[in-house]
Design a protein around this motif. Structure first.
Motif, short mmCIF file in Angstrom:
data_model
loop_
_atom_site.label_atom_id
_atom_site.label_comp_id
_atom_site.label_asym_id
_atom_site.label_seq_id
_atom_site.Cartn_x
_atom_site.Cartn_y
_atom_site.Cartn_z
N PHE A 231 0.83 -1.20 0.00
CA PHE A 231 0.00 0.00 0.00
C PHE A 231 0.87 1.25 0.00
O PHE A 231 0.53 2.27 -0.62
CB PHE A 231 -0.91 0.01 1.23
N ALA A 232 2.00 1.19 0.70
CA ALA A 232 2.84 2.37 0.88
C ALA A 232 3.53 2.80 -0.40
O ALA A 232 3.79 3.99 -0.61
CB ALA A 232 3.89 2.10 1.96
N ILE A 233 3.81 1.84 -1.32
CA ILE A 233 4.63 2.19 -2.49
C ILE A 233 3.89 2.13 -3.82
O ILE A 233 4.46 2.51 -4.85
CB ILE A 233 5.88 1.28 -2.56
N PHE A 234 2.62 1.66 -3.83
CA PHE A 234 2.03 1.42 -5.14
C PHE A 234 1.79 2.69 -5.96
O PHE A 234 1.78 2.64 -7.20
CB PHE A 234 0.74 0.59 -5.01
N PRO A 237 6.43 3.75 -6.74
CA PRO A 237 7.41 2.73 -6.38
C PRO A 237 8.85 3.22 -6.46
O PRO A 237 9.75 2.63 -5.85
CB PRO A 237 7.16 1.62 -7.41
N PHE A 238 9.09 4.31 -7.19
CA PHE A 238 10.47 4.77 -7.39
C PHE A 238 11.06 5.43 -6.15
O PHE A 238 12.27 5.61 -6.07
CB PHE A 238 10.52 5.74 -8.58
N LYS A 239 10.21 5.77 -5.16
CA LYS A 239 10.75 6.37 -3.94
C LYS A 239 11.45 5.32 -3.08
O LYS A 239 12.19 5.67 -2.16
CB LYS A 239 9.64 7.06 -3.14
N ASP A 240 11.20 4.03 -3.35
CA ASP A 240 11.90 2.95 -2.65
C ASP A 240 12.21 1.84 -3.66
O ASP A 240 11.89 0.68 -3.48
CB ASP A 240 11.03 2.41 -1.52
N GLU A 241 12.86 2.26 -4.77
CA GLU A 241 13.03 1.39 -5.92
C GLU A 241 13.87 0.16 -5.62
O GLU A 241 13.66 -0.91 -6.20
CB GLU A 241 13.67 2.17 -7.07
N ARG A 242 14.79 0.25 -4.69
CA ARG A 242 15.69 -0.88 -4.41
C ARG A 242 15.10 -1.88 -3.42
O ARG A 242 15.65 -2.96 -3.24
CB ARG A 242 17.04 -0.37 -3.89
N ASN A 243 14.02 -1.51 -2.78
CA ASN A 243 13.44 -2.41 -1.77
C ASN A 243 11.97 -2.70 -2.09
O ASN A 243 11.67 -3.47 -2.98
CB ASN A 243 13.60 -1.79 -0.37
N ALA A 244 11.04 -2.06 -1.37
CA ALA A 244 9.62 -2.38 -1.52
C ALA A 244 9.09 -2.09 -2.91
O ALA A 244 8.19 -2.79 -3.40
CB ALA A 244 8.81 -1.61 -0.47
#
Length: 397
Positions: A231-234, A237-244
């Motif tokens: 929910f947090a990244i959908f 997604p690029f704000k946490d591209e290497r993880n979630a």
């Protein structure tokens, strides 16, 4: 004479031909998306496609026998309840015994030697089958005595969905819940329930999303933290591209790489270790990357045509059981398409739901094939009933 008409002459080719086309395309994409991965693991590049072919062969055999059956067999209460008991036992075994195998954080698979099965996939068709039988039999008083007609069956179905949710497999649990709602709203209940279910669904969804955002998932148990992460990244997604956001970001790259006409079959970049689950959850992204947006939209159009034909068979059916079965099966496929595409394009959070026909997964292909066989049988039965009525009318003139 209608009695002389063979059942094979009543086949609904507007459903069978798209099924065969999509199955063939699916086999091609499974090989394309898995061979590179298997080579990188030092395994036989043909391993997964061989497994998929075996399941497709089994699917065709199952379809043949289901199509040959009389539709009255599907409405045998003892047969249906036995199937419910079996699926309940499998769901309990997968969650509470050592036979259950955990994959991607969910203990949703049963392992028997070299064979594995996912009971949640089989539960989809069982829920449709069971509710079509129960709600079809209670048509006479379903509108006036809603609680009496529906309450007990909902307790059983709710328990089965709960067993899926605690695996945890919230994607399939969500599909099952939506299927139940579709079946109920198609059963002949008062139209006011449409507004009630719709209103509660919207309020509940918004409430859950806002609560997750405001609390940053602090109240979510550790086992379900992945839900909050999705929910947090959908939306970005690029704000946490290497993880979630890794999966969704690479899904976007795959779609962008494909353009209108694709890079060519087998030439995907993202499937070479960049996009996890390229052969299952994100197979449509790989399809766009290799075949292009135009070809992918054509595949989607074939699938949508088949789903529309299935629902149309249900709408035109004279028997409540036949109608509810077809509408439920059409809804099952439509929900899977919407949830999968919604997830990989960022419209909704990722759920781990595979794309019908294209994704690797023998259990999914087998269940879809069984569902199509049910529809083909029902379509033939409805045609036969119509021919009998027309013949009788002519005989009486």
């Amino acid at each position: 004479m209608p009695n002389k008409v063979k059942k094979r002459h009543l086949l609904d080719y507007s459903i069978l031909i798209p099924y065969l086309m999509l199955s063939a395309i699916g086999l091609i994409m499974v090989y394309s998306s898995t061979s590179t991965y298997l080579v990188s693991q030092g395994k036989n590049p043909n391993g997964m496609i061989i497994s998929q072919l075996q399941f497709w062969g089994l699917s065709l055999v199952a379809m043949f026998f289901i199509y040959k059956m009389k539709t009255t067999v599907f409405q045998n209460k003892g047969f249906i309840m036995f199937a419910i008991v079996v699926i309940s036992a499998l769901l309990l075994a997968v969650r509470f015994t050592t036979l259950g195998k955990e994959i991607n954080g969910a203990k949703g698979w049963l392992q028997f030697g070299g064979f594995s099965m996912q009971p949640a996939e089989y539960l989809k068709i069982m829920v449709i089958w069971y509710l079509a039988f129960i709600l079809g039999r209670r048509q006479k008083y379903i509108d006036e005595e809603f609680k009496k007609a529906v309450f007990r069956p909902m307790l059983l179905v709710g328990f089965l969905i709960f067993l899926v949710a605690i695996q945890p497999d919230l994607g399939n649990a969500a599909i099952l819940t939506l299927l139940v709602i579709v079946m109920l709203l198609s059963s002949g209940i008062n139209y006011m329930y449409t507004y009630i279910f719709g209103g509660l669904g919207i309020i509940g969804s918004v409430g859950v999303i806002e609560t997750l955002v405001l609390t940053k998932g602090s109240f979510v148990p550790a086992r379900y933290q992945y839900v909050y992460q999705r929910f947090a990244i959908f939306l970005n997604p690029f704000k946490d591209e290497r993880n979630a956001g890794h999966q969704l970001a690479n899904s976007y790259y795959a779609i962008n790489n494909g353009g209108w006409f694709g890079r060519g079959l087998g030439n995907s970049i993202q499937k070479k270790g960049f996009l996890p689950e390229a052969h299952s959850d994100f197979i449509f992204s790989i399809t766009i990357e290799e075949l292009g947006l135009l070809a992918s939209l054509l595949i989607l159009a074939i699938l949508m045509f088949m789903i529309a034909r299935i629902i149309l068979v249900g709408v035109r059916s004279k028997k409540p059981f036949n109608s509810l079965m077809c509408i439920g099966i059409g809804a099952m496929l439509l929900l899977q398409v919407f949830i999968n595409l919604g997830g990989l394009t960022g419209i909704i959070p990722l759920t781990g739901i595979t794309f019908p026909f294209l994704s690797h997964g023998g259990n999914s292909l087998l269940i879809i094939s069984i569902a199509i066989a049910f529809v083909l049988n029902i379509s033939a039965d409805e045609k036969k009933q119509k021919m009998d009525q027309e013949y009788q009318m002519l005989a009486n003139q």
